[in-house]
Write a protein that holds these residues in place. Structure first.
Motif, PDB file in Angstrom:
ATOM      1  N   ASN A  80       4.076 -15.863   7.693  1.00 25.15           N
ATOM      2  CA  ASN A  80       4.310 -14.924   6.601  1.00 25.15           C
ATOM      3  C   ASN A  80       2.947 -14.389   6.147  1.00 25.15           C
ATOM      4  O   ASN A  80       2.083 -15.152   5.714  1.00 25.15           O
ATOM      5  CB  ASN A  80       5.019 -15.669   5.465  1.00 25.15           C
ATOM      6  CG  ASN A  80       5.344 -14.767   4.305  1.00 25.15           C
ATOM      7  OD1 ASN A  80       4.527 -13.949   3.892  1.00 25.15           O
ATOM      8  ND2 ASN A  80       6.535 -14.914   3.759  1.00 25.15           N
ATOM      9  N   MET A 102       5.499 -12.804  11.210  1.00 26.60           N
ATOM     10  CA  MET A 102       6.950 -12.597  11.205  1.00 26.60           C
ATOM     11  C   MET A 102       7.312 -11.123  11.263  1.00 26.60           C
ATOM     12  O   MET A 102       8.429 -10.775  11.648  1.00 26.60           O
ATOM     13  CB  MET A 102       7.562 -13.240   9.955  1.00 26.60           C
ATOM     14  CG  MET A 102       7.045 -12.695   8.651  1.00 26.60           C
ATOM     15  SD  MET A 102       7.529 -13.688   7.200  1.00 26.60           S
ATOM     16  CE  MET A 102       9.215 -13.136   6.964  1.00 26.60           C
ATOM     17  N   ASN A 103       6.377 -10.244  10.886  1.00 26.86           N
ATOM     18  CA  ASN A 103       6.625  -8.807  10.954  1.00 26.86           C
ATOM     19  C   ASN A 103       5.837  -8.125  12.068  1.00 26.86           C
ATOM     20  O   ASN A 103       5.619  -6.922  12.035  1.00 26.86           O
ATOM     21  CB  ASN A 103       6.321  -8.159   9.596  1.00 26.86           C
ATOM     22  CG  ASN A 103       7.277  -8.654   8.526  1.00 26.86           C
ATOM     23  OD1 ASN A 103       8.489  -8.587   8.687  1.00 26.86           O
ATOM     24  ND2 ASN A 103       6.743  -9.183   7.427  1.00 26.86           N
ATOM     25  N   GLY A 104       5.395  -8.902  13.034  1.00 28.96           N
ATOM     26  CA  GLY A 104       4.792  -8.317  14.232  1.00 28.96           C
ATOM     27  C   GLY A 104       3.306  -8.006  14.161  1.00 28.96           C
ATOM     28  O   GLY A 104       2.760  -7.380  15.069  1.00 28.96           O
ATOM     29  N   LEU A 105       2.636  -8.424  13.107  1.00 34.57           N
ATOM     30  CA  LEU A 105       1.199  -8.150  12.984  1.00 34.57           C
ATOM     31  C   LEU A 105       0.421  -9.182  13.801  1.00 34.57           C
ATOM     32  O   LEU A 105       0.592 -10.384  13.624  1.00 34.57           O
ATOM     33  CB  LEU A 105       0.798  -8.255  11.512  1.00 34.57           C
ATOM     34  CG  LEU A 105      -0.616  -7.803  11.173  1.00 34.57           C
ATOM     35  CD1 LEU A 105      -0.725  -6.283  11.272  1.00 34.57           C
ATOM     36  CD2 LEU A 105      -0.989  -8.257   9.769  1.00 34.57           C
TER      37      LEU A 105
END
Lengths: 208, 208
Positions: free
Chosen positions: B12, B45-48
């Motif tokens: 996160n 979790m958001n692809g970074l």
């Protein structure tokens, strides 16, 4: 919906990445949030290296753009070729800027007549660009919003969510810290004004 | 002083990177803050995608460790080889955990008898590990602190700063949003208890 977060060399992690995290709380198939940089990889003011997710060109076509902050924003605004790539237009997209990102919007002529928020270091440069600087964490007028102070970053994200997803009376809850009193809400009042408030009824901001 | 932020695949961004940004506000030659991961690069979790800054081995020797949160923490705690690399010890270092990071401290046996904070998803797993879960954003006892809710991340960072750098009556100001009312302070009271408070006198937490 595509929201691009402009992120330059020497960027402030809080400004770009809090917005990224909060905006990604919206789980909808057409909702996309990207870090947009001039280069494939970009290093933060504290040495963190990350991979960009989209180009400045794609960012210019986004539904909403957040201009992040950093240690080298004065170099950005002095770079004519780089600035020419930022084809931003509040008549077709939401524009938001955080701290020194406000200087970029000012130099692009996108804050004319709109007072703005920024950090204390950037304040004199924004004033020099002819913009009134407000001593508050957040201000929005029409399709343009600015924030000052790194931990004001959720306000910009909340404003974008409220503007792109909000509707009268509908509420979107974003959990702030853990407990009941630390909940942050994005709400839209009867006049479709977005409001950030906590559970204890303390209204933090009301957007124009 | 070395502060390591344990950051696993599927992490996160808010949990690891707000702490990184706030902790880096301390500008001292011996102050070092690192993202520590099992692999050279780690994806959020958001692809970074970002590059790790130190190993788990170096993290285990740090003065303070924050265990970040993420989507795959249950896989982490099920991975015996990975867990064995986490040689953490509150008798020689500060230990802090954010949201699902609390499950890692619990499984390492480092929360025995200490109630803890976590997120609502992780709560049943932490309880299953025999730990009392508190309905509040932050709790610390001795050298162990836990936080629940992503935007509680500054509390962990503030606790570490207060513990490593604080002294009685001395105050370190961290600007929260822009204005006067949004300032977050780290203070130590006469008993050397660290206190987070805002300018409006609203005490958010008092550390044990």
């Amino acid at each position: 919906m595509h929201i691009a977060i402009l992120t330059f060399e020497g960027f402030n992690e809080l400004d770009s990445l809090i917005a990224l995290g909060v905006l990604n709380r919206i789980k909808k198939p057409d909702w996309r949030v990207s870090i947009a940089s001039p280069t494939v990889r970009v290093r933060s003011m504290n040495g963190l290296l990350l991979e960009s997710q989209t180009s400045l060109r794609e960012a210019s076509a986004a539904d909403a753009v957040i201009v992040g902050s950093g240690m080298r924003t004065r170099e950005v605004v002095a770079d004519g070729a780089l600035m020419a790539q930022l084809q931003l237009d509040p008549s077709r997209q939401l524009l938001a800027a955080q701290c020194s990102g406000t200087l970029i919007l000012a130099k692009l002529g996108l804050l004319d007549g709109v007072p703005a928020c920024t950090d204390l270091t950037t304040k004199p440069w924004v004033q020099e660009a002819g913009i009134d600087v407000l001593n508050q964490p957040f201000f929005a007028r029409g399709n343009v919003a600015t924030a000052g102070g790194c931990l004001a970053s959720p306000y910009l994200a909340a404003w974008i969510i409220a503007r792109l997803e909000g509707s009268g009376g509908k509420r979107t809850s974003l959990r702030r810290p853990g407990g009941r009193e630390r909940r942050l809400r994005i709400a839209c009042d009867a006049q479709y004004h977005a409001v950030l408030e906590t559970d204890v009824g303390d209204r933090l901001n009301k957007f124009e």
